[in-house]
Design an enzyme around this catalytic site. Structure first.
Site, PDB file in Angstrom:
ATOM      1  N   GLU A  40     -55.139  91.888 -13.628  1.00 19.74           N
ATOM      2  CA  GLU A  40     -56.406  91.432 -13.052  1.00 19.74           C
ATOM      3  C   GLU A  40     -57.024  90.340 -13.921  1.00 19.74           C
ATOM      4  OE1 GLU A  40     -60.714  93.458 -11.755  1.00 19.74           O
ATOM      5  OE2 GLU A  40     -59.285  94.568 -12.988  1.00 19.74           O
ATOM      6  N   LYS A 108     -61.819  90.629  -4.551  1.00 19.60           N
ATOM      7  CA  LYS A 108     -62.018  92.066  -4.763  1.00 19.60           C
ATOM      8  C   LYS A 108     -63.222  92.575  -3.980  1.00 19.60           C
ATOM      9  CE  LYS A 108     -62.250  95.275  -8.714  1.00 19.60           C
ATOM     10  NZ  LYS A 108     -62.331  95.311 -10.204  1.00 19.60           N
ATOM     11  N   CYS A 140     -57.492  96.483  -8.895  1.00 21.22           N
ATOM     12  CA  CYS A 140     -58.027  97.524  -9.772  1.00 21.22           C
ATOM     13  C   CYS A 140     -58.784  98.624  -9.010  1.00 21.22           C
ATOM     14  CB  CYS A 140     -58.889  96.882 -10.856  1.00 21.22           C
ATOM     15  SG  CYS A 140     -59.197  97.941 -12.290  1.00 21.22           S
TER      16      CYS A 140
END
Length: 271
Positions: A40, A108, A140
């Site tokens: 990430e 995200k 994540c």
């Protein structure tokens, strides 16, 4: 299909260092590799408010252009995370870069508490066709919410790719989550995490992994740097879905609008 998991350390706010290590990994990847996956926000690391404004770049910025050139030189694809700047707004973004350019980008949608107020959450899930396989991206914390992977499943994802920045003491959480997301969507899932120390005493947990559509662990990394190639046999998709198919058998559907693009991308807009 060969996918190389690049589990490495990074420096928060140091794009030059992170980019150099990224380009080195691409240049030295194993012969026959189809894709490399990095952690990430690999290019910029995790930044505070002051750093973020200084280091964030647009998708067509110099760092991504350098990655694309490296991908073209080695004829590989690269999944890479960055701090994206777009019209004065910042996003935690991961992009699938091919020798021809960016095949898709994903912002995200589920921000970790420390990211809120820095990044704007994305408003859609996205998949694309890559080498005949429908691929989707998560980042994540997304994988801890099963609806995220299910949205990709509804878009037909056969391979779920996860750029990860998971830290202690939550390593075991993501080991469980990535296995469940693969099994419940009957898809391959590949997750690549960061290792080493970050700012503010964070210690990243490693544990990069590849899971098959039956929920079986194909590879699991430790806590040290590694470059691991895994081979995925997509015939297992048919095996996993032969006797039952969760996506077809479920009775509760996610709400949202699906968009089909002429280039093969599919998006699911969050209502």
């Amino acid at each position: 299909m060969k996918i190389e998991l690049v589990q490495i350390t990074g420096r928060d706010g140091d794009t030059a260092y992170n980019l150099e290590r990224t380009l080195q990994a691409i240049a030295t990847c194993e012969v026959g590799t189809d894709m490399l996956i990095f952690p990430e926000t690999q290019l910029m690391g995790f930044c505070d408010a002051t750093q973020l404004a200084e280091v964030a770049e647009p998708l067509n910025g110099p760092s991504m252009q350098a990655v694309q050139r490296a991908a073209c030189d080695r004829n590989v694809s690269v999944l890479i995370g960055m701090a994206e700047k777009a019209a004065g707004t910042f996003y935690n973004t991961s992009s699938l870069v091919t020798p021809q350019g960016i095949a898709m980008s994903y912002r995200k949608t589920h921000l970790w508490p420390s990211e809120r107020g820095l990044f704007q959450p994305g408003d859609r899930y996205v998949t694309a066709l890559w080498k005949g396989i429908r691929v989707g991206i998560l980042i994540c914390y997304d994988i801890e919410l099963p609806e995220s992977a299910r949205a990709l499943g509804q878009l037909g994802a056969e391979l779920i790719l996860v750029t990860n920045g998971n830290m202690d003491p939550y390593g075991a959480v993501h080991r469980t989550a990535i296995t469940a997301r693969a099994q419940e969507n009957q898809a391959f899932a590949v997750m690549v995490n960061r290792v080493g120390e970050g700012d503010e005493g964070l210690v990243f947990a490693g544990g990069s992994a590849a899971i098959d559509p039956l929920g079986r662990m194909l590879f699991e990394a430790g806590r040290e740097e590694c470059h691991q190639v895994v081979e995925l046999d997509f015939d297992l998709l048919r095996t996993a879905r032969r006797d039952y198919d969760y996506l077809n058998d479920r009775r509760l559907l996610l709400t949202g609008e699906q968009i089909e693009h002429t280039d093969g991308r599919r998006e699911w807009l969050i209502p």
